[in-house]
Design a protein around this motif. Sequence first.
Motif, PDB file in Angstrom:
ATOM      1  N   CYS A 178     -12.496  36.659  11.240  1.00 55.95           N
ATOM      2  CA  CYS A 178     -11.462  35.867  11.055  1.00 55.95           C
ATOM      3  C   CYS A 178     -12.071  34.343  10.663  1.00 55.95           C
ATOM      4  CB  CYS A 178     -11.023  35.030  12.218  1.00 55.95           C
ATOM      5  SG  CYS A 178      -9.783  36.267  13.316  1.00 55.95           S
ATOM      6  N   HIS A 179     -13.247  34.022  11.180  1.00 60.39           N
ATOM      7  CA  HIS A 179     -14.003  33.202  10.303  1.00 60.39           C
ATOM      8  C   HIS A 179     -14.145  33.136   8.039  1.00 60.39           C
ATOM      9  CE1 HIS A 179     -16.902  30.089   9.766  1.00 60.39           C
ATOM     10  NE2 HIS A 179     -18.036  30.914   8.592  1.00 60.39           N
ATOM     11  N   ILE A 180     -13.972  34.554   7.977  1.00 61.05           N
ATOM     12  CA  ILE A 180     -14.498  34.592   6.071  1.00 61.05           C
ATOM     13  C   ILE A 180     -13.119  34.198   5.980  1.00 61.05           C
ATOM     14  CG2 ILE A 180     -14.289  36.431   5.042  1.00 61.05           C
ATOM     15  CD1 ILE A 180     -16.503  38.181   5.995  1.00 61.05           C
ATOM     16  N   GLU A 181     -11.986  34.926   6.641  1.00 62.07           N
ATOM     17  CA  GLU A 181     -10.131  34.804   6.312  1.00 62.07           C
ATOM     18  C   GLU A 181     -10.183  33.122   6.449  1.00 62.07           C
ATOM     19  OE1 GLU A 181      -6.967  36.853   7.454  1.00 62.07           O
ATOM     20  OE2 GLU A 181      -7.442  35.523   8.895  1.00 62.07           O
ATOM     21  N   LYS A 182     -10.827  32.454   6.726  1.00 67.00           N
ATOM     22  CA  LYS A 182     -10.552  31.071   6.816  1.00 67.00           C
ATOM     23  C   LYS A 182     -11.157  30.572   5.965  1.00 67.00           C
ATOM     24  CE  LYS A 182      -9.503  29.154  11.102  1.00 67.00           C
ATOM     25  NZ  LYS A 182      -9.979  28.263  12.703  1.00 67.00           N
ATOM     26  N   GLU A 183     -12.605  30.521   5.297  1.00 63.16           N
ATOM     27  CA  GLU A 183     -13.270  30.447   4.191  1.00 63.16           C
ATOM     28  C   GLU A 183     -12.712  30.616   3.333  1.00 63.16           C
ATOM     29  OE1 GLU A 183     -17.000  31.391   5.141  1.00 63.16           O
ATOM     30  OE2 GLU A 183     -18.105  30.383   6.214  1.00 63.16           O
ATOM     31  N   LEU A 184     -11.995  31.672   2.901  1.00 58.68           N
ATOM     32  CA  LEU A 184     -11.349  32.413   2.148  1.00 58.68           C
ATOM     33  C   LEU A 184     -10.179  31.098   1.361  1.00 58.68           C
ATOM     34  CD1 LEU A 184     -10.948  35.697   1.722  1.00 58.68           C
ATOM     35  CD2 LEU A 184     -12.676  34.957   0.402  1.00 58.68           C
ATOM     36  N   GLU A 185      -9.467  30.848   2.648  1.00 64.27           N
ATOM     37  CA  GLU A 185      -7.793  30.217   2.627  1.00 64.27           C
ATOM     38  C   GLU A 185      -8.503  28.622   2.303  1.00 64.27           C
ATOM     39  OE1 GLU A 185      -4.997  28.243   5.672  1.00 64.27           O
ATOM     40  OE2 GLU A 185      -5.568  30.171   6.097  1.00 64.27           O
ATOM     41  N   LEU A 187     -11.156  28.068   0.380  1.00 65.39           N
ATOM     42  CA  LEU A 187     -11.709  28.611  -0.969  1.00 65.39           C
ATOM     43  C   LEU A 187     -10.354  28.559  -1.935  1.00 65.39           C
ATOM     44  CD1 LEU A 187     -14.579  30.749  -0.649  1.00 65.39           C
ATOM     45  CD2 LEU A 187     -14.815  28.604  -1.338  1.00 65.39           C
ATOM     46  N   GLU A 188      -9.695  29.267  -1.329  1.00 60.94           N
ATOM     47  CA  GLU A 188      -7.897  29.303  -2.492  1.00 60.94           C
ATOM     48  C   GLU A 188      -7.614  27.556  -2.522  1.00 60.94           C
ATOM     49  OE1 GLU A 188      -5.283  31.219  -4.939  1.00 60.94           O
ATOM     50  OE2 GLU A 188      -7.404  32.168  -3.429  1.00 60.94           O
ATOM     51  N   ASN A 189      -7.222  27.107  -1.470  1.00 62.06           N
ATOM     52  CA  ASN A 189      -6.603  25.567  -1.039  1.00 62.06           C
ATOM     53  C   ASN A 189      -7.426  25.175  -2.494  1.00 62.06           C
ATOM     54  OD1 ASN A 189      -5.162  27.275  -0.316  1.00 62.06           O
ATOM     55  ND2 ASN A 189      -6.018  25.503   1.651  1.00 62.06           N
ATOM     56  N   SER A 190      -9.071  24.744  -2.394  1.00 60.57           N
ATOM     57  CA  SER A 190      -9.670  24.272  -3.498  1.00 60.57           C
ATOM     58  C   SER A 190      -9.442  24.953  -4.281  1.00 60.57           C
ATOM     59  CB  SER A 190     -10.599  24.467  -2.820  1.00 60.57           C
ATOM     60  OG  SER A 190     -11.661  23.367  -3.778  1.00 60.57           O
ATOM     61  N   ARG A 191      -9.653  26.159  -5.244  1.00 60.34           N
ATOM     62  CA  ARG A 191      -8.735  26.162  -6.710  1.00 60.34           C
ATOM     63  C   ARG A 191      -7.670  25.567  -6.861  1.00 60.34           C
ATOM     64  NH1 ARG A 191      -8.233  31.989  -8.853  1.00 60.34           N
ATOM     65  NH2 ARG A 191      -6.691  31.942  -7.767  1.00 60.34           N
ATOM     66  N   ASN A 192      -6.769  25.598  -6.114  1.00 64.00           N
ATOM     67  CA  ASN A 192      -5.322  25.699  -6.720  1.00 64.00           C
ATOM     68  C   ASN A 192      -5.024  23.948  -7.069  1.00 64.00           C
ATOM     69  OD1 ASN A 192      -4.658  28.212  -6.186  1.00 64.00           O
ATOM     70  ND2 ASN A 192      -3.814  27.801  -3.906  1.00 64.00           N
ATOM     71  N   SER A 193      -5.356  23.449  -5.773  1.00 59.33           N
ATOM     72  CA  SER A 193      -6.098  21.696  -6.395  1.00 59.33           C
ATOM     73  C   SER A 193      -6.859  21.661  -7.331  1.00 59.33           C
ATOM     74  CB  SER A 193      -6.573  21.273  -5.055  1.00 59.33           C
ATOM     75  OG  SER A 193      -7.770  21.715  -4.687  1.00 59.33           O
ATOM     76  N   GLU A 194      -7.640  22.402  -7.821  1.00 60.78           N
ATOM     77  CA  GLU A 194      -8.522  22.209  -8.809  1.00 60.78           C
ATOM     78  C   GLU A 194      -7.204  22.476 -10.170  1.00 60.78           C
ATOM     79  OE1 GLU A 194     -12.446  23.959  -8.814  1.00 60.78           O
ATOM     80  OE2 GLU A 194     -13.086  22.407  -7.507  1.00 60.78           O
ATOM     81  N   VAL A 195      -6.518  23.138 -10.053  1.00 63.45           N
ATOM     82  CA  VAL A 195      -6.306  24.093 -11.297  1.00 63.45           C
ATOM     83  C   VAL A 195      -4.494  23.359 -11.438  1.00 63.45           C
ATOM     84  CG1 VAL A 195      -3.823  25.493 -12.106  1.00 63.45           C
ATOM     85  CG2 VAL A 195      -6.124  26.680 -10.752  1.00 63.45           C
ATOM     86  N   LYS A 196      -4.258  22.590 -10.521  1.00 57.46           N
ATOM     87  CA  LYS A 196      -3.288  21.636 -10.573  1.00 57.46           C
ATOM     88  C   LYS A 196      -4.142  20.318 -11.368  1.00 57.46           C
ATOM     89  CE  LYS A 196      -1.225  22.721  -6.438  1.00 57.46           C
ATOM     90  NZ  LYS A 196       0.077  22.380  -4.892  1.00 57.46           N
TER      91      LYS A 196
END
Length: 196
Positions: A178-185, A187-196
Amino acid sequence: MEGYKGGRITRIKLKGFMTYDEIDLKPKRGLNLIVGLNGSGKSSIMSAICLGLGGKPQFTGRSFQTSDFISFKHREAEIEIELESLRGKNDVIRRVLQSDKSMWYLNGSHTQQSEIAAIVKKYNIDMGNLCQFLPQEKVAEFSKMDKKQRLENMIKAIGKPSLYTMFGDLKDMRKDYCHIEKELEILENSRNSEVK
């Protein structure tokens, strides 16, 4: 039964214990029922099983002192419980209750409570586990357990100690997941915001 290590109660003998001057019971294999009117001694047998297998008096829900289990007509009480052993002779535990002390015997020889605790543990008996030993005075306490507590106590009651350890490991892995899943989420949100 596969995985059965022994420990079935084959005999309970009481002298001067609560409502009994003397009684010798021989439970059969499978389910045994004790039926009787109020005050006929059903709870006395349950208390004897608990105390005879090293349980604390408070586990019975009746008293905090072993001396309270001695019949008023007697100076001492005796509990003898025979446990089925799959390796030859059965184990016979005897506890003599006196007003100020208890004496323990294993297979006829005087012993310490620690040796009794080891024998009881060998058979995976835990008088403090409400999934193994549930006197009527503790039913309310049992009903207050949540699902997780009941599951953990049931695993302790029916499995090898390693099963409970594995269950704990599984819970820890789930937390890590659950902790790793949260960290991945994140990171994914951070990457998506950088792409925009």
